[in-house]
Design a protein around this motif. Structure first.
Motif, PDB file in Angstrom:
ATOM      1  N   GLY A  23     -13.472   5.348  16.781  1.00  0.00           N
ATOM      2  CA  GLY A  23     -12.901   5.274  15.439  1.00  0.00           C
ATOM      3  C   GLY A  23     -13.976   5.204  14.351  1.00  0.00           C
ATOM      4  O   GLY A  23     -15.090   4.722  14.592  1.00  0.00           O
ATOM      5  N   SER A  24     -13.627   5.662  13.157  1.00  0.00           N
ATOM      6  CA  SER A  24     -14.569   5.699  12.022  1.00  0.00           C
ATOM      7  C   SER A  24     -15.157   4.336  11.696  1.00  0.00           C
ATOM      8  O   SER A  24     -16.353   4.213  11.413  1.00  0.00           O
ATOM      9  CB  SER A  24     -13.873   6.184  10.747  1.00  0.00           C
ATOM     10  N   ALA A  25     -14.307   3.302  11.724  1.00  0.00           N
ATOM     11  CA  ALA A  25     -14.766   1.979  11.280  1.00  0.00           C
ATOM     12  C   ALA A  25     -15.879   1.435  12.169  1.00  0.00           C
ATOM     13  O   ALA A  25     -16.666   0.582  11.749  1.00  0.00           O
ATOM     14  CB  ALA A  25     -13.590   1.011  11.258  1.00  0.00           C
ATOM     15  N   VAL A  34     -14.769  11.958  21.666  1.00  0.00           N
ATOM     16  CA  VAL A  34     -13.992  12.417  20.512  1.00  0.00           C
ATOM     17  C   VAL A  34     -14.331  11.449  19.399  1.00  0.00           C
ATOM     18  O   VAL A  34     -13.981  10.273  19.465  1.00  0.00           O
ATOM     19  CB  VAL A  34     -12.480  12.411  20.813  1.00  0.00           C
ATOM     20  N   SER A  35     -15.096  11.933  18.422  1.00  0.00           N
ATOM     21  CA  SER A  35     -15.616  11.015  17.413  1.00  0.00           C
ATOM     22  C   SER A  35     -15.049  11.274  16.026  1.00  0.00           C
ATOM     23  O   SER A  35     -15.067  12.392  15.527  1.00  0.00           O
ATOM     24  CB  SER A  35     -17.138  11.123  17.349  1.00  0.00           C
ATOM     25  N   SER A  36     -14.573  10.220  15.400  1.00  0.00           N
ATOM     26  CA  SER A  36     -14.208  10.251  13.988  1.00  0.00           C
ATOM     27  C   SER A  36     -15.465   9.936  13.195  1.00  0.00           C
ATOM     28  O   SER A  36     -16.532   9.747  13.771  1.00  0.00           O
ATOM     29  CB  SER A  36     -13.160   9.187  13.692  1.00  0.00           C
ATOM     30  N   GLY A  37     -15.325   9.854  11.900  1.00  0.00           N
ATOM     31  CA  GLY A  37     -16.430   9.395  11.078  1.00  0.00           C
ATOM     32  C   GLY A  37     -16.935  10.399  10.055  1.00  0.00           C
ATOM     33  O   GLY A  37     -17.722  10.052   9.184  1.00  0.00           O
ATOM     34  N   SER A  38     -16.489  11.640  10.158  1.00  0.00           N
ATOM     35  CA  SER A  38     -17.051  12.641   9.243  1.00  0.00           C
ATOM     36  C   SER A  38     -16.640  12.361   7.792  1.00  0.00           C
ATOM     37  O   SER A  38     -17.464  12.428   6.886  1.00  0.00           O
ATOM     38  CB  SER A  38     -16.636  14.049   9.655  1.00  0.00           C
ATOM     39  N   ILE A  39     -15.396  12.010   7.597  1.00  0.00           N
ATOM     40  CA  ILE A  39     -14.935  11.773   6.222  1.00  0.00           C
ATOM     41  C   ILE A  39     -15.601  10.515   5.676  1.00  0.00           C
ATOM     42  O   ILE A  39     -16.139  10.505   4.559  1.00  0.00           O
ATOM     43  CB  ILE A  39     -13.389  11.674   6.169  1.00  0.00           C
ATOM     44  N   ALA A  40     -15.621   9.469   6.486  1.00  0.00           N
ATOM     45  CA  ALA A  40     -16.235   8.206   6.057  1.00  0.00           C
ATOM     46  C   ALA A  40     -17.720   8.400   5.724  1.00  0.00           C
ATOM     47  O   ALA A  40     -18.234   7.817   4.758  1.00  0.00           O
ATOM     48  CB  ALA A  40     -16.064   7.155   7.145  1.00  0.00           C
ATOM     49  N   LEU A  41     -18.414   9.232   6.475  1.00  0.00           N
ATOM     50  CA  LEU A  41     -19.848   9.444   6.212  1.00  0.00           C
ATOM     51  C   LEU A  41     -20.083  10.335   4.992  1.00  0.00           C
ATOM     52  O   LEU A  41     -21.023  10.133   4.237  1.00  0.00           O
ATOM     53  CB  LEU A  41     -20.509  10.131   7.417  1.00  0.00           C
ATOM     54  N   ILE A  49     -16.546  15.902  20.076  1.00  0.00           N
ATOM     55  CA  ILE A  49     -15.406  16.642  19.532  1.00  0.00           C
ATOM     56  C   ILE A  49     -14.811  15.910  18.334  1.00  0.00           C
ATOM     57  O   ILE A  49     -14.726  14.689  18.323  1.00  0.00           O
ATOM     58  CB  ILE A  49     -14.338  16.828  20.647  1.00  0.00           C
ATOM     59  N   ASN A  50     -14.443  16.675  17.319  1.00  0.00           N
ATOM     60  CA  ASN A  50     -13.712  16.100  16.196  1.00  0.00           C
ATOM     61  C   ASN A  50     -12.692  17.128  15.758  1.00  0.00           C
ATOM     62  O   ASN A  50     -12.743  18.286  16.167  1.00  0.00           O
ATOM     63  CB  ASN A  50     -14.678  15.750  15.043  1.00  0.00           C
ATOM     64  N   GLU A  51     -11.771  16.695  14.910  1.00  0.00           N
ATOM     65  CA  GLU A  51     -10.863  17.670  14.329  1.00  0.00           C
ATOM     66  C   GLU A  51     -11.633  18.477  13.295  1.00  0.00           C
ATOM     67  O   GLU A  51     -12.547  17.967  12.636  1.00  0.00           O
ATOM     68  CB  GLU A  51      -9.676  16.960  13.667  1.00  0.00           C
ATOM     69  N   ASN A  52     -11.281  19.751  13.171  1.00  0.00           N
ATOM     70  CA  ASN A  52     -11.950  20.589  12.167  1.00  0.00           C
ATOM     71  C   ASN A  52     -11.298  20.320  10.809  1.00  0.00           C
ATOM     72  O   ASN A  52     -10.565  21.141  10.271  1.00  0.00           O
ATOM     73  CB  ASN A  52     -11.839  22.063  12.569  1.00  0.00           C
ATOM     74  N   ASP A  53     -11.598  19.134  10.284  1.00  0.00           N
ATOM     75  CA  ASP A  53     -10.907  18.649   9.085  1.00  0.00           C
ATOM     76  C   ASP A  53     -11.114  19.542   7.869  1.00  0.00           C
ATOM     77  O   ASP A  53     -10.276  19.578   6.977  1.00  0.00           O
ATOM     78  CB  ASP A  53     -11.407  17.240   8.731  1.00  0.00           C
ATOM     79  N   SER A  54     -12.228  20.255   7.805  1.00  0.00           N
ATOM     80  CA  SER A  54     -12.534  21.034   6.598  1.00  0.00           C
ATOM     81  C   SER A  54     -11.630  22.243   6.433  1.00  0.00           C
ATOM     82  O   SER A  54     -11.489  22.758   5.339  1.00  0.00           O
ATOM     83  CB  SER A  54     -13.983  21.508   6.618  1.00  0.00           C
ATOM     84  N   TYR A  59      -3.816  17.182  13.092  1.00  0.00           N
ATOM     85  CA  TYR A  59      -3.486  15.941  13.778  1.00  0.00           C
ATOM     86  C   TYR A  59      -3.546  14.819  12.760  1.00  0.00           C
ATOM     87  O   TYR A  59      -2.677  13.982  12.672  1.00  0.00           O
ATOM     88  CB  TYR A  59      -4.503  15.640  14.882  1.00  0.00           C
ATOM     89  N   GLY A  60      -4.679  14.784  12.016  1.00  0.00           N
ATOM     90  CA  GLY A  60      -4.843  13.735  11.025  1.00  0.00           C
ATOM     91  C   GLY A  60      -5.343  12.441  11.629  1.00  0.00           C
ATOM     92  O   GLY A  60      -5.855  11.582  10.929  1.00  0.00           O
ATOM     93  N   ASP A  61      -5.175  12.259  12.908  1.00  0.00           N
ATOM     94  CA  ASP A  61      -5.723  11.059  13.538  1.00  0.00           C
ATOM     95  C   ASP A  61      -6.351  11.473  14.851  1.00  0.00           C
ATOM     96  O   ASP A  61      -5.898  12.413  15.498  1.00  0.00           O
ATOM     97  CB  ASP A  61      -4.629  10.021  13.769  1.00  0.00           C
ATOM     98  N   ASN A  62      -7.413  10.780  15.198  1.00  0.00           N
ATOM     99  CA  ASN A  62      -8.137  11.169  16.403  1.00  0.00           C
ATOM    100  C   ASN A  62      -7.601  10.490  17.665  1.00  0.00           C
ATOM    101  O   ASN A  62      -8.080  10.781  18.750  1.00  0.00           O
ATOM    102  CB  ASN A  62      -9.637  10.887  16.233  1.00  0.00           C
ATOM    103  N   ASP A  63      -6.604   9.606  17.521  1.00  0.00           N
ATOM    104  CA  ASP A  63      -6.010   9.018  18.725  1.00  0.00           C
ATOM    105  C   ASP A  63      -5.267  10.104  19.501  1.00  0.00           C
ATOM    106  O   ASP A  63      -5.493  10.306  20.686  1.00  0.00           O
ATOM    107  CB  ASP A  63      -5.034   7.889  18.359  1.00  0.00           C
TER     108      ASP A  63
HETATM  109  N1  GLU Z   1     -11.238  13.386  11.864  1.00  0.00           N
HETATM  110  C1  GLU Z   1     -11.392  12.299  10.957  1.00  0.00           C
HETATM  111  C2  GLU Z   1     -12.869  12.071  10.612  1.00  0.00           C
HETATM  112  O1  GLU Z   1     -13.738  12.489  11.323  1.00  0.00           O
HETATM  113  C3  GLU Z   1     -10.867  10.984  11.502  1.00  0.00           C
HETATM  114  C4  GLU Z   1      -9.451  10.881  11.888  1.00  0.00           C
HETATM  115  C5  GLU Z   1      -9.205   9.473  12.449  1.00  0.00           C
HETATM  116  O2  GLU Z   1      -9.876   8.543  12.046  1.00  0.00           O
HETATM  117  O3  GLU Z   1      -8.349   9.276  13.302  1.00  0.00           O
HETATM  118  O4  GLU Z   1     -13.191  11.438   9.639  1.00  0.00           O
END
Ligand code: GLU
Length: 374
Positions: A15-17, A50-57, A135-140, A148-152
């Motif tokens: 998760g991003s946090a 499967v890593s989140s964090g792109s938006i937060a970074l 792996i991440n979602e191709n959010d861009s 998906y909007g969520d990585n769970d």
């Molecule tokens: N794909 C989003 C990201 O990398 C995260 C989605 C999620 O936190 O579940 O920021």
């Protein structure tokens, strides 16, 4: 007690946090996690991240450190942050002798069979080379309807697509409780959930809103996807250092055991759930090879029939006209018709590109046990 080391192919969702704090990467945490990944890999396990964090970074860099982002802002932030995220994984894993490969997926890549086969093959090839797919979602580029909007849930789809036998969800919660633990002193921790019942979903609903932004709801949805596809899921807190080795040392975690194995549920899906779109008529040699566990090569096929596209299910018919199984085909009908009876080395010259050498890969084949078609 279950251990991660009981499994073979482990997908870890982060998760991003856990990864990002005040717009900056928590490098020491990621380094410790990489030590865990290295230890699993040294123990002969395959690991997918499967890593989140792109938006937060990315948001801090673009000057939007806090507050709700509009979709286009989140997408721009993801495009900036994903580079930094991939770089961090590449560097930190390389320091431990591990190669990282980045895969950005959209919902369609995991739901549509022809694209699904590509993603699955890429992940499989990376793992075979000892590399770790990140792996991440191709959010861009993913728009809201196809996100998906969520990585769970993305994590669960990736795990099942890659036939992982275990999915670890690392987040800020250490498991599932009967109620939100901060609010309700009577909340009871559940070490194992054999099946996601409506009662469990109701618990997740109340707990999720109370103590997790990602929410327990998406984690329960992930559990349903995972359990039914033969993947055991475990939720544990990633707030500590080395949370993966922590699981095997007895850290608190909720386990959602799989209802079958990845390969038996995949075979049931191929032979039962998919309607065949055509038939492949084999020669004797190919039938013998298939029964011995080989893939089906174009050379062993005498005739193709039907209107199928790459990724569709087809019937496998033996030299005597008997329906002996099902498979997911690697070529569209027109291409298949051109390469049957030919050596796989000739495929490039015939089609103008180097396709797969198998018409149906052995992982996509089920011989025997064909269910009746409606
Ligand atoms: N794909 C989003 C990201 O990398 C995260 C989605 C999620 O936190 O579940 O920021």
């Amino acid at each position: 007690m279950r251990k991660l080391t009981d499994f073979r192919r482990i997908t870890v969702k982060i998760g991003s946090a856990l990864l990002v704090e005040n717009g900056a990467l928590r490098r020491a945490w990621l380094e410790a996690l990489a030590d865990d990944i290295k230890a699993l890999s040294d123990a002969g396990k395959e690991v997918i991240v499967v890593s989140s964090g792109s938006i937060a970074l990315g948001r801090g860099v673009l000057g939007w450190p806090t507050g709700q982002l509009k979709l286009e802002q989140a997408q721009a932030a993801a495009s900036v942050g994903q580079i930094a995220l991939a770089q961090a994984y590449t560097e930190i894993l390389a320091e431990r002798g591990i190669t990282a490969g980045q895969i950005l997926l959209t919902l369609g890549d995991t739901e549509e069979r022809r694209r699904y086969l590509n993603a699955r093959a890429t992940i499989g090839t990376l793992l075979k080379m000892g590399a770790v797919p990140i792996i991440n979602e191709n959010d861009s580029v993913a728009t809201s309807e196809i996100r998906y909007g969520d990585n769970d849930r993305l994590g669960a789809r990736v795990a099942t697509m890659a036939s992982s036998d275990c999915l670890v969800l690392l987040s800020d919660v250490d498991g599932l409780y009967t109620a939100a633990p901060q609010k309700d002193p009577n909340a009871v921790f559940l070490p194992e959930v054999a099946m996601v019942t409506p009662k469990i979903e109701a618990m997740a609903g109340s707990a999720g809103t109370a103590y997790s932004s990602g929410g327990m709801k998406t984690k329960i949805d992930a559990a349903k996807i995972a359990q039914s596809a033969g993947t055991t899921m475990v939720i544990t807190s990633g707030k500590t250092m080395n949370p993966l080795s922590g699981i095997d040392k007895g850290a608190r975690a909720t386990w959602f055991p799989a209802h079958s194995t990845p390969s038996s549920s995949r075979k049931a899906w191929i032979s039962g759930a998919l309607k065949p779109k055509g038939s492949l008529f084999l020669d004797e040699g190919a039938c013998t090879a298939l029964r011995g566990g080989s893939s089906l090569l174009p050379a062993g096929i005498r005739r193709v029939e039907g209107d199928f596209s790459r990724g569709d299910a087809v019937r496998i018919i033996d030299a005597h006209g008997v329906d002996i199984g099902r498979g997911l085909i690697a070529y569209d009908y027109t291409e298949a018709a051109l390469i049957i009876g030919r050596n796989s080395r000739e495929i490039e010259a015939i089609l103008g590109y180097s396709g797969r050498s198998e018409m149906v890969h052995r992982d996509d084949l089920v011989i025997g046990a064909v269910e009746d078609e409606q």
